[in-house]
Scaffold this motif. Structure first.
Motif, PDB file in Angstrom:
ATOM      1  N   LYS A  91       0.757  -1.126  -0.130  1.00 20.63           N
ATOM      2  CA  LYS A  91       0.090   0.077  -0.153  1.00 20.63           C
ATOM      3  C   LYS A  91       0.896   1.364  -0.029  1.00 20.63           C
ATOM      4  O   LYS A  91       2.187   1.303   0.327  1.00 20.63           O
ATOM      5  N   PHE A  92       0.183   2.584  -0.418  1.00 22.54           N
ATOM      6  CA  PHE A  92       1.115   3.578  -0.156  1.00 22.54           C
ATOM      7  C   PHE A  92       0.980   3.847   1.425  1.00 22.54           C
ATOM      8  O   PHE A  92       0.045   3.611   2.085  1.00 22.54           O
ATOM      9  N   ARG A  93       2.211   4.554   1.791  1.00 25.35           N
ATOM     10  CA  ARG A  93       2.188   4.953   2.996  1.00 25.35           C
ATOM     11  C   ARG A  93       1.362   6.163   3.539  1.00 25.35           C
ATOM     12  O   ARG A  93       0.933   6.912   2.543  1.00 25.35           O
ATOM     13  N   THR A  94       0.633   6.073   4.673  1.00 25.66           N
ATOM     14  CA  THR A  94      -0.083   7.128   5.095  1.00 25.66           C
ATOM     15  C   THR A  94       0.026   7.631   6.268  1.00 25.66           C
ATOM     16  O   THR A  94      -0.506   8.662   6.906  1.00 25.66           O
ATOM     17  N   MET A  95       1.067   7.054   7.271  1.00 21.92           N
ATOM     18  CA  MET A  95       1.356   7.470   8.429  1.00 21.92           C
ATOM     19  C   MET A  95       2.936   7.982   8.517  1.00 21.92           C
ATOM     20  O   MET A  95       3.904   7.420   7.530  1.00 21.92           O
ATOM     21  N   SER A  96       3.237   8.592   9.228  1.00 25.45           N
ATOM     22  CA  SER A  96       4.732   9.092   9.504  1.00 25.45           C
ATOM     23  C   SER A  96       5.533   8.165  10.427  1.00 25.45           C
ATOM     24  O   SER A  96       4.745   7.258  10.879  1.00 25.45           O
ATOM     25  N   ASN A  97       6.721   8.363  10.796  1.00 28.05           N
ATOM     26  CA  ASN A  97       7.404   7.446  11.440  1.00 28.05           C
ATOM     27  C   ASN A  97       7.933   8.054  12.655  1.00 28.05           C
ATOM     28  O   ASN A  97       8.755   7.778  13.513  1.00 28.05           O
ATOM     29  N   LYS A  98       6.823   8.795  13.563  1.00 25.36           N
ATOM     30  CA  LYS A  98       7.127   9.801  14.659  1.00 25.36           C
ATOM     31  C   LYS A  98       7.453   8.734  15.733  1.00 25.36           C
ATOM     32  O   LYS A  98       6.201   7.672  15.905  1.00 25.36           O
ATOM     33  N   ARG A  99       8.189   8.827  16.624  1.00 28.21           N
ATOM     34  CA  ARG A  99       8.346   8.205  17.814  1.00 28.21           C
ATOM     35  C   ARG A  99       8.623   8.862  18.972  1.00 28.21           C
ATOM     36  O   ARG A  99       8.768  10.353  18.923  1.00 28.21           O
ATOM     37  N   ASN A 100       8.395   8.388  20.246  1.00 29.11           N
ATOM     38  CA  ASN A 100       8.534   9.045  21.358  1.00 29.11           C
ATOM     39  C   ASN A 100       9.944   8.926  21.783  1.00 29.11           C
ATOM     40  O   ASN A 100      10.716   8.355  21.157  1.00 29.11           O
ATOM     41  N   GLU A 101      10.129   9.434  23.138  1.00 30.39           N
ATOM     42  CA  GLU A 101      11.579   9.465  23.521  1.00 30.39           C
ATOM     43  C   GLU A 101      12.181   8.336  23.750  1.00 30.39           C
ATOM     44  O   GLU A 101      13.439   8.056  23.785  1.00 30.39           O
ATOM     45  N   ASN A 102      11.471   7.117  23.594  1.00 36.33           N
ATOM     46  CA  ASN A 102      11.952   5.846  23.957  1.00 36.33           C
ATOM     47  C   ASN A 102      12.230   5.011  22.620  1.00 36.33           C
ATOM     48  O   ASN A 102      12.608   4.069  22.500  1.00 36.33           O
ATOM     49  N   GLY A 103      12.118   5.772  21.523  1.00 32.50           N
ATOM     50  CA  GLY A 103      12.239   5.121  20.045  1.00 32.50           C
ATOM     51  C   GLY A 103      11.003   4.406  19.577  1.00 32.50           C
ATOM     52  O   GLY A 103      11.278   3.708  18.739  1.00 32.50           O
ATOM     53  N   GLU A 104       9.899   4.312  20.489  1.00 35.98           N
ATOM     54  CA  GLU A 104       8.676   3.487  19.959  1.00 35.98           C
ATOM     55  C   GLU A 104       7.791   4.445  19.140  1.00 35.98           C
ATOM     56  O   GLU A 104       7.717   5.586  19.446  1.00 35.98           O
ATOM     57  N   LEU A 105       7.153   3.846  18.154  1.00 29.75           N
ATOM     58  CA  LEU A 105       6.320   4.368  17.413  1.00 29.75           C
ATOM     59  C   LEU A 105       5.156   4.865  18.089  1.00 29.75           C
ATOM     60  O   LEU A 105       4.736   4.297  19.078  1.00 29.75           O
ATOM     61  N   LEU A 106       4.865   6.352  17.714  1.00 32.56           N
ATOM     62  CA  LEU A 106       3.589   6.750  18.452  1.00 32.56           C
ATOM     63  C   LEU A 106       2.291   6.123  18.050  1.00 32.56           C
ATOM     64  O   LEU A 106       2.390   5.525  17.085  1.00 32.56           O
ATOM     65  N   PRO A 107       1.219   6.397  18.701  1.00 32.36           N
ATOM     66  CA  PRO A 107      -0.129   5.603  18.159  1.00 32.36           C
ATOM     67  C   PRO A 107      -0.593   6.208  16.917  1.00 32.36           C
ATOM     68  O   PRO A 107      -0.218   7.293  16.419  1.00 32.36           O
ATOM     69  N   ASP A 108      -1.384   5.325  16.173  1.00 30.13           N
ATOM     70  CA  ASP A 108      -1.785   5.653  14.776  1.00 30.13           C
ATOM     71  C   ASP A 108      -2.177   6.993  14.583  1.00 30.13           C
ATOM     72  O   ASP A 108      -2.339   7.724  13.748  1.00 30.13           O
TER      73      ASP A 108
END
Length: 207
Positions: free
Chosen positions: A59-76
């Protein structure tokens, strides 16, 4: 005869013609995804297909790769950008699945391919949704998509398995086009995307 032979022939023709005819759209969306979200342009993920065989869906991407301070992906909800929402509302993010259709992983019409981790959670009845190839669109998609419960969705999927026909597929394709133009049923009632399936908690809802 249609389910065994005719449906696959139509899928091959649709996948090939779709990729050729829509190549300018695919190119434009690719450039926009690159500019808005960066690389990679495509999102790929393993999904269960016919009889549960695992394939890689594109599929085409629709989400960014934003992460929190622990390097975990943020919620959808926090990673789904306005651009991504527009892609989903127009269903343009689904266009790369035409390649999956041409390859034989998917069909134009069928139950939507879901996550591999859901496989152990299905009831025996719900597993029947894998008796046909997963689809770019399906019976559940024209009857609520992400606004209905998982149980309702799976009941509709199994109903399609039992009633698949050329006429029904044509009706689903036409209804899907109407839904896309109306931009209806993209999100669930409580989330930007469908909540995870955690197993059935109620009896299946009859059609």
């Amino acid at each position: 005869m249609y389910s065994k032979y005719g449906k696959r022939l139509i899928d091959i023709i649709a996948g090939f013609c779709g990729l050729i005819i829509l190549s300018p759209v695919l190119l434009v969306v690719s450039v926009l995804v690159k500019v808005k979200l960066g690389s990679p342009i495509l999102f790929s993920q393993e999904r269960p297909g016919l009889y549960g065989k695992i394939f890689r869906m594109y599929k085409f991407r629709t989400m960014s790769n934003k992460r929190n301070e622990n390097g975990e992906l943020l919620p959808d909800e926090e990673r789904l950008t306005s651009f991504g929402k527009a892609l989903r509302a127009s269903s343009l993010d689904e266009l790369p699945e035409l390649w999956n259709i041409l390859k034989g992983d998917m069909s134009v019409v069928g139950p939507r391919p879901l996550l591999v981790q859901y496989l152990p959670l299905y009831s025996t009845e719900q597993m029947r949704r894998h008796n046909v190839r997963p689809g770019l669109t399906g019976y559940a998609q024209i009857n609520g998509r992400n606004t209905i419960s998982w149980e309702e969705k799976f009941t509709m999927d199994c109903w399609y398995v039992d009633n698949a026909s050329l006429l029904l597929d044509i009706q689903i394709i036409l209804a899907t086009a109407a839904k896309v133009f109306a931009r209806k049923d993209i999100s669930s009632m409580t989330s930007a995307t469908m909540e995870p399936f955690t197993g059935s908690h109620s009896k299946e809802i009859p059609l």
